[in-house]
Enzyme design. Structure first.
Site, PDB file in Angstrom:
ATOM      1  N   TRP A 114      -4.814  13.522   1.936  1.00  0.00           N
ATOM      2  CA  TRP A 114      -6.221  13.111   2.010  1.00  0.00           C
ATOM      3  C   TRP A 114      -6.408  11.943   2.959  1.00  0.00           C
ATOM      4  CZ3 TRP A 114      -9.507  13.490  -3.085  1.00  0.00           C
ATOM      5  CH2 TRP A 114      -9.522  14.827  -3.509  1.00  0.00           C
ATOM      6  N   ASN A 115      -5.436  11.033   3.032  1.00  0.00           N
ATOM      7  CA  ASN A 115      -5.505   9.990   4.051  1.00  0.00           C
ATOM      8  C   ASN A 115      -5.589  10.611   5.429  1.00  0.00           C
ATOM      9  OD1 ASN A 115      -3.129   7.876   2.314  1.00  0.00           O
ATOM     10  ND2 ASN A 115      -5.343   7.715   2.314  1.00  0.00           N
ATOM     11  N   GLU A 125      -6.715   2.030  -7.502  1.00  0.00           N
ATOM     12  CA  GLU A 125      -7.728   1.925  -6.457  1.00  0.00           C
ATOM     13  C   GLU A 125      -9.126   1.784  -7.041  1.00  0.00           C
ATOM     14  OE1 GLU A 125      -8.843   0.956  -3.770  1.00  0.00           O
ATOM     15  OE2 GLU A 125      -8.219   2.404  -2.227  1.00  0.00           O
ATOM     16  N   ARG A 176       0.856  -1.192   0.000  1.00  0.00           N
ATOM     17  CA  ARG A 176       0.000   0.000   0.000  1.00  0.00           C
ATOM     18  C   ARG A 176       0.892   1.242   0.000  1.00  0.00           C
ATOM     19  NH1 ARG A 176      -4.221   2.474   4.507  1.00  0.00           N
ATOM     20  NH2 ARG A 176      -5.084   4.055   3.101  1.00  0.00           N
ATOM     21  N   HIS A 177       0.493   2.247  -0.759  1.00  0.00           N
ATOM     22  CA  HIS A 177       1.257   3.500  -0.824  1.00  0.00           C
ATOM     23  C   HIS A 177       1.359   4.167   0.545  1.00  0.00           C
ATOM     24  CE1 HIS A 177      -2.314   5.997  -0.284  1.00  0.00           C
ATOM     25  NE2 HIS A 177      -2.943   5.106  -1.036  1.00  0.00           N
ATOM     26  N   ALA A 178       2.266   5.121   0.676  1.00  0.00           N
ATOM     27  CA  ALA A 178       2.466   5.845   1.935  1.00  0.00           C
ATOM     28  C   ALA A 178       1.362   6.884   2.162  1.00  0.00           C
ATOM     29  CB  ALA A 178       3.837   6.513   1.928  1.00  0.00           C
ATOM     30  N   GLU A 179       1.341   7.433   3.371  1.00  0.00           N
ATOM     31  CA  GLU A 179       0.269   8.362   3.772  1.00  0.00           C
ATOM     32  C   GLU A 179       0.265   9.634   2.929  1.00  0.00           C
ATOM     33  OE1 GLU A 179      -1.013   9.726   8.101  1.00  0.00           O
ATOM     34  OE2 GLU A 179       0.451  11.129   7.262  1.00  0.00           O
ATOM     35  N   THR A 180      -0.953  10.044   2.566  1.00  0.00           N
ATOM     36  CA  THR A 180      -1.152  11.291   1.825  1.00  0.00           C
ATOM     37  C   THR A 180      -1.946  12.285   2.666  1.00  0.00           C
ATOM     38  OG1 THR A 180      -3.293  10.692   0.856  1.00  0.00           O
ATOM     39  CG2 THR A 180      -1.307   9.939  -0.311  1.00  0.00           C
ATOM     40  N   ARG A 224       0.504   8.961  -5.815  1.00  0.00           N
ATOM     41  CA  ARG A 224       0.922   8.486  -4.499  1.00  0.00           C
ATOM     42  C   ARG A 224       1.521   7.090  -4.572  1.00  0.00           C
ATOM     43  NH1 ARG A 224      -4.613   8.468  -5.097  1.00  0.00           N
ATOM     44  NH2 ARG A 224      -5.876   6.722  -4.274  1.00  0.00           N
TER      45      ARG A 224
END
Length: 207
Positions: free
Chosen positions: A13-14, A83, A7-11, A59
């Site tokens: 929007w996250n 996604e 899973r990609h790293a925190e953004t 991302r």
């Protein structure tokens, strides 16, 4: 073949609780730290990576670029691993959706993988996209170790299908940003070895 589903790293929007889907936002400072931590963990556990496939989202591509650069391997953008499309809900906060459309919010995030957001796609369809890529493309390759950088919700659906044989318990398979699952893949076979691997993130600040 060893397959790592990442899973990609925190953004931003996250962090803000906004629904991203096919939309995008920049990595946070923590997201950059998560990327560094994941790279260190992969380098410790895997001597090499043959190829990295990444979702088209910025991302995910950031993480894919970092892994490919670190291991000196090819990077390929793969639309099938992007996604789930949340359609009209993209850009809304989860809190807002739960307030305005509680039944639909519960279906989307907790109870009904077949629910299709207005203008979007169901989790069931998205998870099948990811699994079709693994089973129809990756399984036929001769790679020893391969990374696929993808997204949180589609991962939940795919992992539920692989682990349980159905998608009903998809909320159980939520993975934090920059975590990964290890799979063993061969023609006609795809098995989860471990999922939700995130020990490399423990030392990071929660702020």
């Amino acid at each position: 073949m060893h397959l790592l589903l990442i899973r990609h790293a925190e953004t931003a929007w996250n962090r803000g609780g906004l629904i991203q889907g096919h939309q995008d936002s920049a990595l946070t400072a923590r997201g950059l730290q998560e990327t560094t931590a994941l790279l260190a963990a992969l380098a410790h556990d895997f001597p090499s990576v043959d190829v990295v496939y990444t979702s088209p989202a910025g991302r995910a591509r950031h993480m894919g670029d970092a892994i490919a650069s670190h291991f000196g391997c090819p990077l390929s953008v793969e639309p099938l691993v992007q996604e789930q499309s949340f359609g009209d809900y993209e850009g809304l906060s989860r809190v807002q959706l739960q307030r305005d459309e509680p039944a639909r919010a519960e279906a989307l995030f907790s109870t009904d993988a077949a629910f299709t957001p207005p203008g979007g796609e169901s989790l069931a369809a998205a998870a099948q996209r990811l699994l079709s890529f693994i089973n129809n493309k990756l399984a036929a390759t001769s790679h020893t170790t391969c990374c696929v950088v993808t997204h949180g919700h589609i991962l939940q659906g795919a992992l539920a299908l692989l682990k349980d044989g159905n998608i009903d318990n998809f909320p159980r398979y939520a993975q934090p940003n920059a975590s990964y699952a290890r799979l063993s893949v061969a023609p006609g076979q795809c098995e989860i070895i471990q999922w939700g691997i995130a020990t490399h993130l423990r030392h990071l600040s929660q702020t």
